[in-house]
Design an enzyme around this catalytic site. Structure first.
Site, PDB file in Angstrom:
ATOM      1  N   THR A 125       0.831  -1.203   0.000  1.00  0.00           N
ATOM      2  CA  THR A 125       0.000   0.000   0.000  1.00  0.00           C
ATOM      3  C   THR A 125       0.868   1.257   0.000  1.00  0.00           C
ATOM      4  O   THR A 125       1.998   1.232   0.506  1.00  0.00           O
ATOM      5  CB  THR A 125      -0.910   0.009   1.253  1.00  0.00           C
ATOM      6  N   LYS A 154       2.363  -3.333   7.293  1.00  0.00           N
ATOM      7  CA  LYS A 154       2.552  -3.528   5.842  1.00  0.00           C
ATOM      8  C   LYS A 154       3.999  -3.200   5.447  1.00  0.00           C
ATOM      9  O   LYS A 154       4.597  -3.887   4.620  1.00  0.00           O
ATOM     10  CB  LYS A 154       1.573  -2.657   5.045  1.00  0.00           C
TER      11      LYS A 154
HETATM   12  P1  NAD Z   1     -10.133  -6.747   2.737  1.00  0.00           P
HETATM   13  O1  NAD Z   1     -10.081  -6.394   4.177  1.00  0.00           O
HETATM   14  O2  NAD Z   1     -11.342  -6.415   1.951  1.00  0.00           O
HETATM   15  O3  NAD Z   1      -9.913  -8.331   2.555  1.00  0.00           O
HETATM   16  C1  NAD Z   1      -8.928  -9.033   3.254  1.00  0.00           C
HETATM   17  C2  NAD Z   1      -9.160 -10.523   3.017  1.00  0.00           C
HETATM   18  O4  NAD Z   1      -8.096 -11.234   3.658  1.00  0.00           O
HETATM   19  C3  NAD Z   1     -10.464 -11.065   3.598  1.00  0.00           C
HETATM   20  O5  NAD Z   1     -11.068 -11.934   2.678  1.00  0.00           O
HETATM   21  C4  NAD Z   1     -10.027 -11.819   4.836  1.00  0.00           C
HETATM   22  O6  NAD Z   1     -10.880 -12.910   5.155  1.00  0.00           O
HETATM   23  C5  NAD Z   1      -8.642 -12.291   4.417  1.00  0.00           C
HETATM   24  N1  NAD Z   1      -7.753 -12.516   5.563  1.00  0.00           N
HETATM   25  C6  NAD Z   1      -7.517 -11.658   6.606  1.00  0.00           C
HETATM   26  N2  NAD Z   1      -6.651 -12.211   7.456  1.00  0.00           N
HETATM   27  C7  NAD Z   1      -6.314 -13.416   6.939  1.00  0.00           C
HETATM   28  C8  NAD Z   1      -5.441 -14.448   7.347  1.00  0.00           C
HETATM   29  N3  NAD Z   1      -4.746 -14.353   8.488  1.00  0.00           N
HETATM   30  N4  NAD Z   1      -5.327 -15.555   6.574  1.00  0.00           N
HETATM   31  C9  NAD Z   1      -6.048 -15.685   5.426  1.00  0.00           C
HETATM   32  N5  NAD Z   1      -6.904 -14.740   4.997  1.00  0.00           N
HETATM   33  C10 NAD Z   1      -7.027 -13.621   5.739  1.00  0.00           C
HETATM   34  O7  NAD Z   1      -8.830  -6.104   2.109  1.00  0.00           O
HETATM   35  P2  NAD Z   1      -8.645  -5.407   0.679  1.00  0.00           P
HETATM   36  O8  NAD Z   1      -9.146  -4.024   0.737  1.00  0.00           O
HETATM   37  O9  NAD Z   1      -9.149  -6.339  -0.369  1.00  0.00           O
HETATM   38  O10 NAD Z   1      -7.060  -5.334   0.615  1.00  0.00           O
HETATM   39  C11 NAD Z   1      -6.289  -6.383   0.033  1.00  0.00           C
HETATM   40  C12 NAD Z   1      -4.829  -6.015   0.107  1.00  0.00           C
HETATM   41  O11 NAD Z   1      -4.596  -4.825  -0.612  1.00  0.00           O
HETATM   42  C13 NAD Z   1      -4.321  -5.758   1.528  1.00  0.00           C
HETATM   43  O12 NAD Z   1      -3.046  -6.328   1.647  1.00  0.00           O
HETATM   44  C14 NAD Z   1      -4.245  -4.257   1.644  1.00  0.00           C
HETATM   45  O13 NAD Z   1      -3.209  -3.895   2.505  1.00  0.00           O
HETATM   46  C15 NAD Z   1      -3.920  -3.888   0.204  1.00  0.00           C
HETATM   47  N6  NAD Z   1      -4.368  -2.550  -0.236  1.00  0.00           N
HETATM   48  C16 NAD Z   1      -5.674  -2.187  -0.087  1.00  0.00           C
HETATM   49  C17 NAD Z   1      -6.095  -0.932  -0.539  1.00  0.00           C
HETATM   50  C18 NAD Z   1      -7.549  -0.498  -0.429  1.00  0.00           C
HETATM   51  O14 NAD Z   1      -7.839   0.664  -0.746  1.00  0.00           O
HETATM   52  N7  NAD Z   1      -8.463  -1.360  -0.035  1.00  0.00           N
HETATM   53  C19 NAD Z   1      -5.171  -0.056  -1.126  1.00  0.00           C
HETATM   54  C20 NAD Z   1      -3.839  -0.468  -1.267  1.00  0.00           C
HETATM   55  C21 NAD Z   1      -3.466  -1.726  -0.820  1.00  0.00           C
END
Ligand code: NAD
Length: 328
Positions: A125, A154
């Site tokens: 991120t 992160k």
């Molecule tokens: P989210 O919270 O919607 O989904 C996270 C998923 O990971 C869920 O399905 C959850 O069940 C699963 N999960 C959580 N802990 C777990 C574990 N210990 N083992 C297995 N599964 C597990 O997140 P998102 O918004 O889809 O983000 C996905 C990735 O992208 C993350 O790494 C986040 O840091 C990164 N990111 C997100 C954004 C954003 O705007 N949403 C922006 C940049 C980067």
């Protein structure tokens, strides 16, 4: 090709899996997800019966589960989207963030290397870079300067990923993306929270003065960038992902009010988030020039499509807001 996508029941992981199954006929997907509050099988409705898809319910920090999976399957790549991802939750309780985001990343790297997985992509991120002043952009050379327990976890994971490249010559890449929006985003995040509160006639809580700036990207642009980096990115390299689309939280709220035909009185200022970063802005030049990726979705039309999606999918988000188990 067989890819393990972790966190594939979440917002971005499920978008990636739907995109792979729709557009990459030679790719099989194993979704490794333990289904936290943010994981929802309904995000993959219609895809779960594909012979090219399988869900393994386990935590990424569960070494036994990860090693069993990677020992029994021939896996070509891991894309690690699994994370605890909400800053406010990390301020309330950092522990799950360290366990999943840091330890989980190490377990995937370790067993990925042991079982000869060819490539590892870490979905990171822009928050690892900390906060910007009123000008300038984050490049891949910007120092890591995370502010919240979430972004610190992160950044820690990113350092582990790069250390595995340096120490073991492991074939790893990192994407650092700005704020995503689009369908299937859990309604605790700003855009789906405002849209769903708008539908329910509830107020829109706006942190502080509302002038915190975020750089917004449509989730499908992010997914396409991840695929480019996974398949063509240079080992050991970081790629920033962004759409050059900065808006303050207040500007986002005002645009959503306009699209939803709601009055400004809906916005209710609330106390600022602790340690709230002021501005994020991503320079995606490396990804654009090296791999030819460009964001394809325009802000206003993609936001409009997002509003329509939430309006048409109340059965998806209403149970999430009332705490009922997700409906499939
Ligand atoms: P989210 O919270 O919607 O989904 C996270 C998923 O990971 C869920 O399905 C959850 O069940 C699963 N999960 C959580 N802990 C777990 C574990 N210990 N083992 C297995 N599964 C597990 O997140 P998102 O918004 O889809 O983000 C996905 C990735 O992208 C993350 O790494 C986040 O840091 C990164 N990111 C997100 C954004 C954003 O705007 N949403 C922006 C940049 C980067």
């Amino acid at each position: 090709m067989r890819v393990v996508v972790t966190g594939g029941l979440g917002f971005i992981g499920s978008a990636l899996i739907r995109w792979i199954l729709d557009t990459q006929p030679d790719v099989d997907v194993i979704n490794l997800d333990c289904q936290t509050y943010a994981g929802n099988p309904a995000n993959l409705i219609g895809y779960e019966k594909s012979p090219r898809y399988r869900w393994v319910e386990a935590k990424i920090q569960d070494a036994d589960a990860v090693s069993t999976l990677l020992a029994s399957e021939s896996v070509d790549a891991i894309v690690n989207c699994a994370a605890e991802s909400h800053v406010d939750r990390s301020i309330a309780d950092p522990e799950p963030f360290i366990s999943t985001n840091v330890l989980g990343t190490e377990v995937l790297l370790h067993y990925g290397r042991r079982y000869g997985v060819g490539k590892y992509l870490q979905m990171s991120t822009d928050e690892v870079y900390g906060s910007l002043g009123s000008d300038g952009f984050f490049t891949e050379e910007s120092p890591l300067d995370p502010s919240s327990p979430y972004s610190a976890s992160k950044a820690s994971a990113d350092l582990l990923v790069l250390a595995h490249h340096h120490t073991y010559a492991q074939n790893v890449v990192i994407t650092r993306c700005s704020n995503n929006y689009g369908p299937y985003q859990y309604p605790e995040k700003l855009i789906p929270l405002f849209i769903t509160n708008g539908v329910e006639g509830k107020p829109w809580p706006l942190y502080g003065d509302g002038n915190n700036i975020r750089d917004w990207i449509y989730v499908m642009d992010h997914v396409e960038a991840v695929w480019e980096v996974l398949t063509r990115g240079q080992a050991g390299r970081v790629y920033n992902v962004g759409a050059r689309n900065e808006h303050s939280n207040r500007e986002v709220a005002l645009e959503l009010l306009r699209q939803m035909e709601l009055p400004e009185t809906v916005i209710v200022p609330v106390d600022d988030r602790l340690g709230h970063d002021r501005r994020y802005a991503i320079d995606p030049t490396r990804l654009e020039t090296e791999l030819g990726w460009h964001a394809r979705h325009a802000w206003l039309s993609a936001l409009d499509e997002t509003v329509s999606w939430y309006r048409q999918h109340e059965t998806w988000w209403k149970p999430l807001k009332t705490g009922e188990p997700p409906k499939i």
